[in-house]
Motif scaffolding. Sequence first.
Motif, PDB file in Angstrom:
ATOM      1  N   ARG A   1      72.622  45.265  24.234  1.00 44.69           N
ATOM      2  CA  ARG A   1      71.230  45.538  23.854  1.00 44.69           C
ATOM      3  C   ARG A   1      71.113  45.697  22.333  1.00 44.69           C
ATOM      4  O   ARG A   1      70.204  45.154  21.706  1.00 44.69           O
ATOM      5  N   GLU A   2      72.043  46.409  21.725  1.00 38.62           N
ATOM      6  CA  GLU A   2      72.035  46.566  20.261  1.00 38.62           C
ATOM      7  C   GLU A   2      72.283  45.226  19.563  1.00 38.62           C
ATOM      8  O   GLU A   2      71.697  44.949  18.522  1.00 38.62           O
TER       9      GLU A   2
ATOM     10  N   LEU B   1      76.608  47.246  28.320  1.00 38.49           N
ATOM     11  CA  LEU B   1      75.185  46.904  28.309  1.00 38.49           C
ATOM     12  C   LEU B   1      74.486  47.468  27.073  1.00 38.49           C
ATOM     13  O   LEU B   1      73.635  46.806  26.476  1.00 38.49           O
ATOM     14  N   GLU B   2      74.837  48.687  26.679  1.00 37.92           N
ATOM     15  CA  GLU B   2      74.243  49.287  25.482  1.00 37.92           C
ATOM     16  C   GLU B   2      74.618  48.482  24.233  1.00 37.92           C
ATOM     17  O   GLU B   2      73.769  48.211  23.376  1.00 37.92           O
TER      18      GLU B   2
ATOM     19  N   ILE C   1      71.421  42.236  20.633  1.00 33.57           N
ATOM     20  CA  ILE C   1      70.194  41.443  20.689  1.00 33.57           C
ATOM     21  C   ILE C   1      69.209  41.937  19.638  1.00 33.57           C
ATOM     22  O   ILE C   1      68.554  41.142  18.948  1.00 33.57           O
ATOM     23  N   GLY C   2      69.124  43.252  19.465  1.00 34.79           N
ATOM     24  CA  GLY C   2      68.237  43.810  18.426  1.00 34.79           C
ATOM     25  C   GLY C   2      68.662  43.368  17.038  1.00 34.79           C
ATOM     26  O   GLY C   2      67.822  43.003  16.207  1.00 34.79           O
TER      27      GLY C   2
END
Length: 174
Positions: A36-37, A32-33, A39-40
Amino acid sequence: MSALGDWAIPSVIFLILLAGWLRGINVFDCFLEGAREGIGTAFDILPSLVALILSIGIFRASGALDLLTAAAAPLARLLLIPGEVVPLALLRPISGSGALVIFQDLLTRFGPDSMIGRIASVMEGSTETTFYTIAVYYGAASIRRTRHTLPAALFADLTGFLMSALTVRWLFYS
């Protein structure tokens, strides 16, 4: 043999999960981390990609590719590059998908075993979509000044185009 290949990706995923479990790492939280990165990063490079795609569309629709092809044809003949592959050489550093369309057209018109088809194949495989790569990687790293990257990369592309034509001529037509 295909049965072994069918298990390659599931085996790698299983080994990653097993290694994480053995080391006491919460693999799902790490996944998940990373997502998330990712997508950023996608949001960081999006403006560069939109500008590049828009520029390519304008370049092709304006007829500039045809003008550049006509202007570069005499130099290409001098360098033993067939005029038919000049549009590929001009578009490849800018757009991989645009170059792929031209490449497919060359293979359809002349065949993959023709000199033009072989030169186009080697060009497609030995050069890079320079502007796209710079936009993506420099956009992701928030680098604004490319300094010597662009001239060096374009020189490498030019070398790839020249050597593609010369190598195919040397290997198949000498």
